[in-house]
Design an enzyme around this catalytic site. Sequence first.
Site, PDB file in Angstrom:
ATOM      1  CD  GLU A 278      -2.930   0.467   0.232  1.00 29.00           C
ATOM      2  OE1 GLU A 278      -2.649   1.745  -0.337  1.00 29.00           O
ATOM      3  OE2 GLU A 278      -3.930   0.991   0.629  1.00 29.00           O
ATOM      4  CG  ASP A 279      -0.576   4.358  -1.602  1.00 31.23           C
ATOM      5  OD1 ASP A 279      -1.716   3.966  -1.052  1.00 31.23           O
ATOM      6  OD2 ASP A 279      -1.251   4.934  -2.882  1.00 31.23           O
TER       7      ASP A 279
HETATM    8  P1  IMP Z   1      -8.138   5.099   3.577  1.00 30.13           P
HETATM    9  O1  IMP Z   1      -8.936   3.710   3.606  1.00 30.13           O
HETATM   10  O2  IMP Z   1      -8.475   6.085   4.287  1.00 30.13           O
HETATM   11  O3  IMP Z   1      -7.207   3.768   4.404  1.00 30.13           O
HETATM   12  O4  IMP Z   1      -7.695   5.861   2.537  1.00 30.13           O
HETATM   13  C1  IMP Z   1      -6.353   4.977   1.768  1.00 30.13           C
HETATM   14  C2  IMP Z   1      -5.873   5.515   0.342  1.00 30.13           C
HETATM   15  O5  IMP Z   1      -7.256   6.819  -0.192  1.00 30.13           O
HETATM   16  C3  IMP Z   1      -4.604   5.481   0.287  1.00 30.13           C
HETATM   17  O6  IMP Z   1      -4.573   4.309  -0.729  1.00 30.13           O
HETATM   18  C4  IMP Z   1      -5.051   6.162  -0.683  1.00 30.13           C
HETATM   19  O7  IMP Z   1      -4.611   6.646  -2.352  1.00 30.13           O
HETATM   20  C5  IMP Z   1      -6.078   7.612  -0.310  1.00 30.13           C
HETATM   21  N1  IMP Z   1      -4.984   8.495   0.502  1.00 30.13           N
HETATM   22  C6  IMP Z   1      -5.409   8.852   1.597  1.00 30.13           C
HETATM   23  N2  IMP Z   1      -4.710   8.949   1.854  1.00 30.13           N
HETATM   24  C7  IMP Z   1      -3.649  10.543   0.876  1.00 30.13           C
HETATM   25  C8  IMP Z   1      -3.269  11.548   0.764  1.00 30.13           C
HETATM   26  O8  IMP Z   1      -2.736  11.906   1.468  1.00 30.13           O
HETATM   27  N3  IMP Z   1      -3.050  11.609  -0.641  1.00 30.13           N
HETATM   28  C9  IMP Z   1      -3.406  10.843  -1.581  1.00 30.13           C
HETATM   29  N4  IMP Z   1      -4.326   9.830  -1.560  1.00 30.13           N
HETATM   30  C10 IMP Z   1      -4.539   9.448   0.007  1.00 30.13           C
END
Ligand code: IMP
Length: 172
Positions: A95-96
């Site tokens: 994951e990024d």
């Molecule tokens: P989560 O499901 O809220 O944990 O979000 C995960 C996904 O949201 C990541 O794989 C990213 O694609 C995107 N994301 C979350 N934070 C950022 C950010 O600060 N910049 C760009 N993409 C983000």
Amino acid sequence: MALEILLSEEQIQGRIDALAEQIKADYGEEPVLMVSVLKGSFYFLADLSRRLGHNFTMDFVQVSSYGDGKSSSGIVQIRKDLDLTIEDKHVLIVEDIVDTGATLNHLRELFGTRRPKSIKVVALLSKTAARTVKTPIEYVGFEIPSRFVVGYGLDHAERFRNLPYIAVLDGE
Ligand code: IMP
């Protein structure tokens, strides 16, 4: 839009060296399927995988939860599923960034139903303070503040992915 550098190219590459050493030591000679979560993790996968041996293979999954905005919708959709079966394999999700944790939690649950030998996660970035869904991450590159970042694969409305560093968008 001005960018404020949070993590330099050198910092990122140095941390990936260390993550790769740890991952190699933990899996030994066991075959591992790395699952890259598109699109954001493609540079990370490319740099990490080139430091790992022949027993590491790759597949891709694409999910969406953000749309074009800067905050997660919380609804995770699979846009592209894996090509390969994961039954009886060691799966390493690449994951990024983990923000709320919704995406990772969804993937862990989905892949868990396919009877892999194990599932672990390597995330380059973690915004622990933003977590609303608790989900384990075995390998974390950097803990970062809850700010919206771009670069090294991460975008804002598809822009800035090709920066070699990670930056906060000015005005955040
Ligand atoms: P989560 O499901 O809220 O944990 O979000 C995960 C996904 O949201 C990541 O794989 C990213 O694609 C995107 N994301 C979350 N934070 C950022 C950010 O600060 N910049 C760009 N993409 C983000």
